[in-house]
Design a protein around this motif. Structure first.
Motif: not given
Ligand code: G1P
Length: 295
Positions: A59, A103, A105, A116
């Motif tokens: 992140g 990432r 997000g 993810c």
């Protein structure tokens, strides 16, 4: 036959608020324990299990993790020219692994972080390591979990018995022992109150997951804390397929907690060949002076 576990997913998008201000601009995963970042212990644990691909879910403010495992030309040249070969080998080792970074997000929870990784893991089984659960490098855990996965060809979670007052910090399971320290799980609940927990067996941060968890995660609604919980997805999975837990009897330190972090530092310093003698002497004298003051 069970497919080989050759990928590991490392969720690392958390904000690390418990360690502020240290984690304001640096990732909590990079907090050092003796001379390595906390995250490196988890990477080494996976590498020791012949895992070849490392998928990190990151992140904001997590660039230092990528840099740590990147090739560091200037540093390597400097170490080479000054003859610091031992540390040069260690530094080189870090950039030998194959890493992918994704990432997350938005911080939507552990289940979402795992989701993810789907484009990279695809249809293979994979390990998940939460790096703030630090497993003593001399105690096998992931290796034993992979062995159990290979036997049952099913999801395997790491478990540890925890005191009542800590139950609310974990996913907790109900299950029946089907082999030495191996439990067939019948229920699980994320962070229950001690009074409603189905047992004292908590899920700790090591999992061997099968790719069918992804379809379930896609449909899992936010649960505890408004986050998409991996525990909720696994609870759905166990209605369809067997899920096993491995009760770990070795040493684990909660690096997400300040006291746990300090314990890990002390224990791993006491194992470090170049530090242990001097550090032990210091601890003896320190304990003696604390006792003296208390009497
Ligand atoms: C996560 C999981 C929880 C598990 C714990 C282990 O919680 O959601 O089920 O028991 O890791 O460390 P977290 O510590 O991220 O809140």
């Amino acid at each position: 036959m069970a497919k080989k576990v050759s990928k590991a997913v490392f969720p690392a998008a958390g904000l690390g608020t418990r360690f502020l201000p240290a984690t304001k601009a640096s990732p909590k995963e990079m907090l050092p324990i003796v001379d390595k970042p906390m995250f490196q212990y988890a990477v080494e644990e996976a590498a020791a299990c012949n895992i070849k691909e490392f998928i990190v879910i990151t992140g904001k403010s997590k660039r230092a993790i990528e840099d740590h495992f990147d090739y560091a030309w200037e540093l390597e040249e400097n170490l080479k020219s000054t003859g610091k070969n031992k540390i040069l080998d260690e530094i080189r080792e870090l950039s030998q692994h194959q890493f992918a970074y994704i990432r997350q997000g938005a911080p939507l929870g552990l289940g979402h972080a795992i989701l993810c990784s789907k484009p990279f893991v695809k249809d293979e089984p994979f390990a998940v390591l939460l790096s703030d659960d630090i497993i003593d490098p001399d105690d096998r855990l992931l290796k034993d979990m992979i062995r159990i996965y290979n036997k049952y060809n099913a999801t395997v979670l790491a478990l540890q018995q925890v005191p009542k007052d800590e139950i609310h910090r974990y996913g907790v399971i109900a299950g029946k022992e089907v082999g030495k320290n191996i439990f067939k799980i019948s229920d699980m609940i994320e962070k229950p109150k001690a009074s409603s927990a189905p047992s004292d067996m908590a899920i700790i941060g090591r999992y061997i997951l099968t790719p069918d968890i992804y379809n379930i995660l896609e449909k899992t609604r936010p649960g505890k804390g408004g986050e998409i919980q991996l525990t909720d997805a696994m609870k759905t999975l166990l209605k369809r397929k067997p899920v096993y837990g491995y009760l770990f009897k070795g040493r684990r330190y909660d690096g997400g907690d300040k006291v746990g972090y300090l314990k890990a530092t002390v224990e791993l310093a006491l194992k470090n060949p170049s530090l242990k003698a001097e550090f032990k002497d210091y601890l003896y004298s320190r304990v003696a002076s604390i006792k003296e003051k208390e009497n």
